[in-house]
Design a protein around this motif. Structure first.
Motif, PDB file in Angstrom:
ATOM      1  N   TRP A  68      11.906  88.416  72.839  1.00 29.09           N
ATOM      2  CA  TRP A  68      11.740  87.141  73.545  1.00 29.09           C
ATOM      3  C   TRP A  68      10.731  87.236  74.679  1.00 29.09           C
ATOM      4  N   GLY A  82      18.423  87.414  62.240  1.00 25.72           N
ATOM      5  CA  GLY A  82      17.903  87.297  63.607  1.00 25.72           C
ATOM      6  C   GLY A  82      16.439  87.692  63.671  1.00 25.72           C
ATOM      7  N   SER A 101      14.256  85.093  61.986  1.00 26.97           N
ATOM      8  CA  SER A 101      14.133  83.907  62.817  1.00 26.97           C
ATOM      9  C   SER A 101      13.180  84.170  63.987  1.00 26.97           C
ATOM     10  N   LEU A 102      13.303  85.346  64.599  1.00 23.18           N
ATOM     11  CA  LEU A 102      12.368  85.721  65.667  1.00 23.18           C
ATOM     12  C   LEU A 102      10.931  85.752  65.148  1.00 23.18           C
ATOM     13  N   GLN A 151       9.655  82.250  64.957  1.00 17.17           N
ATOM     14  CA  GLN A 151       9.328  81.709  66.287  1.00 17.17           C
ATOM     15  C   GLN A 151       8.050  82.340  66.836  1.00 17.17           C
ATOM     16  N   SER A 155      14.291  81.516  83.492  1.00 18.35           N
ATOM     17  CA  SER A 155      14.924  82.571  82.711  1.00 18.35           C
ATOM     18  C   SER A 155      14.714  82.321  81.227  1.00 18.35           C
ATOM     19  N   GLY A 156      14.198  83.306  80.544  1.00 25.38           N
ATOM     20  CA  GLY A 156      14.077  83.218  79.092  1.00 25.38           C
ATOM     21  C   GLY A 156      12.752  82.665  78.605  1.00 25.38           C
ATOM     22  N   ALA A 157      12.584  82.764  77.263  1.00 21.88           N
ATOM     23  CA  ALA A 157      11.356  82.278  76.618  1.00 21.88           C
ATOM     24  C   ALA A 157      11.444  80.770  76.449  1.00 21.88           C
ATOM     25  N   GLN A 158      11.369  80.065  77.559  1.00 23.63           N
ATOM     26  CA  GLN A 158      11.465  78.609  77.530  1.00 23.63           C
ATOM     27  C   GLN A 158      10.240  78.014  76.825  1.00 23.63           C
ATOM     28  N   ALA A 187      18.653  79.712  77.449  1.00 22.77           N
ATOM     29  CA  ALA A 187      17.369  80.395  77.389  1.00 22.77           C
ATOM     30  C   ALA A 187      17.369  81.421  76.275  1.00 22.77           C
ATOM     31  N   ASP A 188      16.245  81.542  75.591  1.00 19.09           N
ATOM     32  CA  ASP A 188      16.081  82.606  74.616  1.00 19.09           C
ATOM     33  C   ASP A 188      15.670  83.861  75.361  1.00 19.09           C
ATOM     34  N   VAL A 237      20.006  84.939  69.435  1.00 18.26           N
ATOM     35  CA  VAL A 237      19.519  84.724  68.072  1.00 18.26           C
ATOM     36  C   VAL A 237      19.084  83.271  67.965  1.00 18.26           C
ATOM     37  N   PRO A 238      17.829  83.042  67.582  1.00 13.13           N
ATOM     38  CA  PRO A 238      17.332  81.666  67.558  1.00 13.13           C
ATOM     39  C   PRO A 238      18.091  80.821  66.541  1.00 13.13           C
ATOM     40  N   GLN A 239      18.311  79.595  66.915  1.00 11.71           N
ATOM     41  CA  GLN A 239      18.957  78.666  65.986  1.00 11.71           C
ATOM     42  C   GLN A 239      17.898  78.046  65.077  1.00 11.71           C
TER      43      GLN A 239
END
Lengths: 238, 238
Positions: free
Chosen positions: A13, A73, A76-77, A80, A195-198, B225-226, B235-237
């Motif tokens: 991420w 997972g 899916s990553l 993305q 926070s996170g890969a927004q 947040a990812d 885990v991405p939805q």
């Protein structure tokens, strides 16, 4: 304005989030006045240096996932990452300790090559078939050279386990103080955190907000300062 | 915490103020967590590159001082510098355009050698008999090498008048935006400003105050947040 990004090379991420942040930054009108600094955060600090595992095995073992869940997972990553134009190998990657990479990133920061190096490390870990974990020092020296660093200097840093070790730990302590318990973690002017890969839109909003709210300076002991200005220098009183 | 110092190589109070600040920083308990960045400010930006004058002649002409007043100012500055353990030549110095030195300082910042270079430039200008203005490129290349920079790279920067020119001007614009009309000007975490070569005690107080009031981060869009943390990656939805 300054943006600090806490991340780990082993964090997918972080790889994706960096691309999303950069999309927002590229469209930000004041982008030339934004300085980006990468900070260290190890997802797996207790893993021994030589302990390298396939990613899927690590996921099933450490996080109690089934093989199918772990692969889903990763797939899916990969999807993305693809949306952001990034290559991502969903099979065959491995996982290990990233402390040496963080030490090298601190050295690269001193030489003005940090962003180049982190991008090459991400690419090497997520998109290339060769491992960043099993080939030892020479693989990292090669990536350091590609980032514009001196190979002898990079090798010296890698061979001295104390080099930049405190800087890595200081970053990690600071992450904890700032309340980050996961990465990527973005900090804008030490005022706003993301926070996170927004999505890029969230980063765009954060940049605009932090820019707009840059505080006015509070002057400490303004007045009879010994200073030089366009009208000359203060002459000291005997 | 980050301290930015706007200054000019031609500014004696910047030379003295840096030493006073460093005295306070050396005694500050969190000094290892303080990053110092030098920013550009030209006292005399409209002076042509080749226009070099003796300091006393410049002072009498530009600021309408008598020769005796100008010399008294220099003597007094020399005494104040001496208190800080700095050498200062009160006669025979010259004055000129510092734009190229600021460009070089930005290059040095990229290579992690900015503090080394600014200290050598100050020393060269205030304490050494040789001029930093009249010997042209080679003198600055020599100082860059002493600061640990690559001489070929430094020469390339000096020969290309566009190199880092925008960075110098951006610093100067920012100084104006922050309300600095003289130097040295110290900015702590973009929150507190200290103007002039204040006593070390004032810098000590400013460091303590800025450290104590580091703001808590405001999180933008905290939540789903990812991210990756010690317990694994989101885990991405689909």
């Amino acid at each position: 304005m300054r943006v600090e990004i806490w991340s780990d090379i082993a964090c997918p991420w972080c790889y994706v989030g960096k691309a999303r942040f950069e999309k927002a930054l590229g469209a930000f009108p004041h982008r030339d006045e934004v300085e980006v600094v990468h900070r260290s955060f190890e997802l797996d600090p207790h893993r021994a240096k030589g302990d390298v595992q396939p990613v899927l095995a690590m996921l099933t073992k450490k996080y109690g996932m089934s093989q199918a869940q772990a692969q889903a997972g990763e797939d899916s990553l990969g999807a993305q990452a693809g949306v952001e134009g990034l290559e991502y190998r969903t099979t065959g990657r491995d996982h290990g300790n990233t402390f040496d990479m963080h030490r090298l990133l601190h050295f690269a920061k001193e030489r003005g090559r940090q962003d180049e190096l982190i991008q090459l490390l991400y690419r090497a870990n997520f998109a290339e078939e060769r491992s960043v974990f099993t080939e030892g020092e020479e693989r990292l020296v090669e990536l350091a050279a590609a980032a514009g660093l001196d190979t002898d200097e990079a090798r010296r840093v890698l061979r001295d386990p104390a080099a930049y070790a405190d800087a890595v730990r200081a970053d990690e302590r600071e992450a904890a103080e700032l309340g980050a318990n996961g990465v990527p973690f973005f900090v804008l002017d030490r005022k706003y955190g993301v926070s996170g890969a927004q999505p890029a839109e969230v980063f765009a909003q954060a940049l605009a907000q932090a820019w707009g709210e840059r505080p006015a300076l509070k002057l400490i002991e303004d007045g009879a300062a010994d200073a030089c200005g366009p009208d000359g220098c203060a002459v000291p009183q005997p």
